[in-house]
Design a protein around this motif. Structure first.
Motif, PDB file in Angstrom:
ATOM      1  N   LEU A  12      -3.035   1.252   2.289  1.00 33.00           N
ATOM      2  CA  LEU A  12      -2.624   0.055   1.558  1.00 33.00           C
ATOM      3  C   LEU A  12      -2.324  -1.061   2.545  1.00 33.00           C
ATOM      4  CD1 LEU A  12      -0.086   1.695  -0.924  1.00 33.00           C
ATOM      5  CD2 LEU A  12      -2.485   1.135  -1.365  1.00 33.00           C
ATOM      6  N   TYR A  13      -2.844  -2.237   2.268  1.00 35.20           N
ATOM      7  CA  TYR A  13      -2.515  -3.421   3.054  1.00 35.20           C
ATOM      8  C   TYR A  13      -1.205  -4.007   2.538  1.00 35.20           C
ATOM      9  CZ  TYR A  13      -7.371  -3.121   4.562  1.00 35.20           C
ATOM     10  OH  TYR A  13      -8.562  -2.686   5.076  1.00 35.20           O
ATOM     11  N   VAL A  14      -0.621  -4.922   3.290  1.00 36.14           N
ATOM     12  CA  VAL A  14       0.653  -5.526   2.905  1.00 36.14           C
ATOM     13  C   VAL A  14       0.561  -6.134   1.499  1.00 36.14           C
ATOM     14  CG1 VAL A  14       2.310  -7.353   3.464  1.00 36.14           C
ATOM     15  CG2 VAL A  14       1.413  -5.890   5.283  1.00 36.14           C
ATOM     16  N   LYS A  15      -0.545  -6.791   1.203  1.00 37.29           N
ATOM     17  CA  LYS A  15      -0.720  -7.374  -0.132  1.00 37.29           C
ATOM     18  C   LYS A  15      -0.669  -6.294  -1.222  1.00 37.29           C
ATOM     19  CE  LYS A  15      -3.985  -9.916  -2.960  1.00 37.29           C
ATOM     20  NZ  LYS A  15      -5.391 -10.120  -3.181  1.00 37.29           N
ATOM     21  N   ASP A  16      -1.292  -5.143  -0.963  1.00 37.12           N
ATOM     22  CA  ASP A  16      -1.280  -4.031  -1.924  1.00 37.12           C
ATOM     23  C   ASP A  16       0.137  -3.498  -2.125  1.00 37.12           C
ATOM     24  OD1 ASP A  16      -4.130  -4.108  -2.020  1.00 37.12           O
ATOM     25  OD2 ASP A  16      -4.226  -2.800  -0.259  1.00 37.12           O
ATOM     26  N   ILE A  17       0.865  -3.366  -1.027  1.00 35.78           N
ATOM     27  CA  ILE A  17       2.248  -2.879  -1.098  1.00 35.78           C
ATOM     28  C   ILE A  17       3.089  -3.859  -1.915  1.00 35.78           C
ATOM     29  CG2 ILE A  17       4.307  -2.314   0.260  1.00 35.78           C
ATOM     30  CD1 ILE A  17       2.291  -1.694   2.605  1.00 35.78           C
ATOM     31  N   ALA A  18       2.925  -5.143  -1.650  1.00 39.95           N
ATOM     32  CA  ALA A  18       3.669  -6.168  -2.384  1.00 39.95           C
ATOM     33  C   ALA A  18       3.393  -6.084  -3.879  1.00 39.95           C
ATOM     34  CB  ALA A  18       3.312  -7.557  -1.846  1.00 39.95           C
ATOM     35  N   GLU A  19       2.135  -5.915  -4.249  1.00 39.23           N
ATOM     36  CA  GLU A  19       1.790  -5.816  -5.662  1.00 39.23           C
ATOM     37  C   GLU A  19       2.426  -4.589  -6.301  1.00 39.23           C
ATOM     38  OE1 GLU A  19      -2.480  -5.902  -5.752  1.00 39.23           O
ATOM     39  OE2 GLU A  19      -2.546  -8.058  -5.317  1.00 39.23           O
ATOM     40  N   ARG A  20       2.415  -3.474  -5.608  1.00 40.18           N
ATOM     41  CA  ARG A  20       2.987  -2.238  -6.171  1.00 40.18           C
ATOM     42  C   ARG A  20       4.498  -2.316  -6.320  1.00 40.18           C
ATOM     43  NH1 ARG A  20      -0.347   3.067  -5.033  1.00 40.18           N
ATOM     44  NH2 ARG A  20      -2.396   2.142  -5.186  1.00 40.18           N
ATOM     45  N   LEU A  37      11.025   0.005   4.893  1.00 40.57           N
ATOM     46  CA  LEU A  37       9.889   0.734   4.327  1.00 40.57           C
ATOM     47  C   LEU A  37       9.459   1.814   5.295  1.00 40.57           C
ATOM     48  CD1 LEU A  37       7.699  -2.124   2.817  1.00 40.57           C
ATOM     49  CD2 LEU A  37       8.897  -0.345   1.577  1.00 40.57           C
ATOM     50  N   PRO A  38       8.740   2.836   4.792  1.00 45.15           N
ATOM     51  CA  PRO A  38       8.267   3.891   5.688  1.00 45.15           C
ATOM     52  C   PRO A  38       7.307   3.368   6.747  1.00 45.15           C
ATOM     53  CG  PRO A  38       7.672   4.363   3.389  1.00 45.15           C
ATOM     54  CD  PRO A  38       8.361   3.046   3.420  1.00 45.15           C
ATOM     55  N   HIS A  39       6.968   4.222   7.647  1.00 41.18           N
ATOM     56  CA  HIS A  39       6.129   3.878   8.794  1.00 41.18           C
ATOM     57  C   HIS A  39       4.831   3.201   8.379  1.00 41.18           C
ATOM     58  CE1 HIS A  39       4.465   4.100  12.777  1.00 41.18           C
ATOM     59  NE2 HIS A  39       3.366   4.641  12.268  1.00 41.18           N
ATOM     60  N   THR A  40       4.504   2.147   9.101  1.00 43.59           N
ATOM     61  CA  THR A  40       3.226   1.466   8.942  1.00 43.59           C
ATOM     62  C   THR A  40       2.511   1.498  10.283  1.00 43.59           C
ATOM     63  OG1 THR A  40       4.148  -0.702   9.503  1.00 43.59           O
ATOM     64  CG2 THR A  40       4.114  -0.095   7.154  1.00 43.59           C
ATOM     65  N   ALA A  41       1.238   1.149  10.263  1.00 45.62           N
ATOM     66  CA  ALA A  41       0.448   1.106  11.488  1.00 45.62           C
ATOM     67  C   ALA A  41      -0.456  -0.114  11.441  1.00 45.62           C
ATOM     68  CB  ALA A  41      -0.394   2.366  11.624  1.00 45.62           C
ATOM     69  N   ILE A  42      -0.927  -0.520  12.598  1.00 44.71           N
ATOM     70  CA  ILE A  42      -1.908  -1.594  12.663  1.00 44.71           C
ATOM     71  C   ILE A  42      -3.255  -0.945  12.965  1.00 44.71           C
ATOM     72  CG2 ILE A  42      -2.669  -3.669  13.865  1.00 44.71           C
ATOM     73  CD1 ILE A  42       0.287  -4.274  14.389  1.00 44.71           C
ATOM     74  N   ILE A  43      -4.185  -1.109  12.039  1.00 37.90           N
ATOM     75  CA  ILE A  43      -5.528  -0.562  12.181  1.00 37.90           C
ATOM     76  C   ILE A  43      -6.506  -1.707  12.003  1.00 37.90           C
ATOM     77  CG2 ILE A  43      -7.245   1.021  11.225  1.00 37.90           C
ATOM     78  CD1 ILE A  43      -4.924   2.838  10.391  1.00 37.90           C
ATOM     79  N   ALA A  44      -7.355  -1.892  12.979  1.00 34.71           N
ATOM     80  CA  ALA A  44      -8.352  -2.974  12.965  1.00 34.71           C
ATOM     81  C   ALA A  44      -7.681  -4.330  12.744  1.00 34.71           C
ATOM     82  CB  ALA A  44      -9.416  -2.718  11.907  1.00 34.71           C
ATOM     83  N   GLY A  45      -6.500  -4.486  13.346  1.00 37.40           N
ATOM     84  CA  GLY A  45      -5.801  -5.756  13.286  1.00 37.40           C
ATOM     85  C   GLY A  45      -5.026  -6.026  12.010  1.00 37.40           C
ATOM     86  N   ARG A  46      -4.955  -5.043  11.119  1.00 35.39           N
ATOM     87  CA  ARG A  46      -4.225  -5.236   9.855  1.00 35.39           C
ATOM     88  C   ARG A  46      -3.156  -4.179   9.692  1.00 35.39           C
ATOM     89  NH1 ARG A  46      -7.775  -6.893   4.944  1.00 35.39           N
ATOM     90  NH2 ARG A  46      -5.699  -7.404   4.205  1.00 35.39           N
ATOM     91  N   ARG A  47      -1.996  -4.594   9.208  1.00 32.75           N
ATOM     92  CA  ARG A  47      -0.884  -3.689   8.965  1.00 32.75           C
ATOM     93  C   ARG A  47      -1.195  -2.874   7.717  1.00 32.75           C
ATOM     94  NH1 ARG A  47       3.221  -2.101  11.905  1.00 32.75           N
ATOM     95  NH2 ARG A  47       3.254  -4.153  12.843  1.00 32.75           N
ATOM     96  N   VAL A  48      -1.086  -1.542   7.817  1.00 35.87           N
ATOM     97  CA  VAL A  48      -1.382  -0.663   6.694  1.00 35.87           C
ATOM     98  C   VAL A  48      -0.319   0.421   6.557  1.00 35.87           C
ATOM     99  CG1 VAL A  48      -3.884  -1.005   6.783  1.00 35.87           C
ATOM    100  CG2 VAL A  48      -2.859   0.848   8.093  1.00 35.87           C
ATOM    101  N   MET A  49      -0.258   0.992   5.367  1.00 36.06           N
ATOM    102  CA  MET A  49       0.622   2.109   5.073  1.00 36.06           C
ATOM    103  C   MET A  49      -0.170   3.107   4.239  1.00 36.06           C
ATOM    104  SD  MET A  49       4.098   2.199   2.736  1.00 36.06           S
ATOM    105  CE  MET A  49       4.986   1.088   3.801  1.00 36.06           C
ATOM    106  N   ARG A  50       0.079   4.370   4.436  1.00 32.65           N
ATOM    107  CA  ARG A  50      -0.567   5.383   3.598  1.00 32.65           C
ATOM    108  C   ARG A  50       0.008   5.312   2.184  1.00 32.65           C
ATOM    109  NH1 ARG A  50       0.939   9.127   7.901  1.00 32.65           N
ATOM    110  NH2 ARG A  50      -0.789   9.212   9.359  1.00 32.65           N
ATOM    111  N   GLU A  51      -0.859   5.395   1.209  1.00 33.82           N
ATOM    112  CA  GLU A  51      -0.436   5.360  -0.192  1.00 33.82           C
ATOM    113  C   GLU A  51       0.559   6.474  -0.486  1.00 33.82           C
ATOM    114  OE1 GLU A  51      -2.681   4.686  -4.383  1.00 33.82           O
ATOM    115  OE2 GLU A  51      -3.551   6.195  -3.050  1.00 33.82           O
TER     116      GLU A  51
END
Length: 71
Positions: A12-20, A37-51
């Motif tokens: 999930l990208y930050v926008k997806d997290i915000a919507e949820r 929030l739980p751990h996030t990572a930067i992958i390909a320059g974008r902050r993501v979190m596992r669903e």
């Protein structure tokens, strides 16, 4: 009702997290920076979190609330 698969968790990208969470992107970014929030990572320059991590985090808040009410 969503069908759960046993495959890898969706990212999930930050926008997806915000919507949820029904929050703004800025609020989610703040929550990430303050480790609310739980751990996030930067992958390909974008902050993501596992669903799955986000779902577990939300569920843990419901469980904690339930425990407080029944105590």
């Amino acid at each position: 009702m969503e069908h759960k698969t046993s495959g890898p968790s969706r990212l999930l990208y930050v926008k997806d997290i915000a919507e949820r969470l029904n929050r703004s992107v800025g609020q989610v970014q703040y929550m990430i920076s303050t480790e609310q929030l739980p751990h996030t990572a930067i992958i390909a320059g974008r902050r993501v979190m596992r669903e799955d991590d986000l779902e577990s985090w939300v569920n843990s808040h419901f469980e904690a609330e339930r425990a407080e009410v029944s105590a």
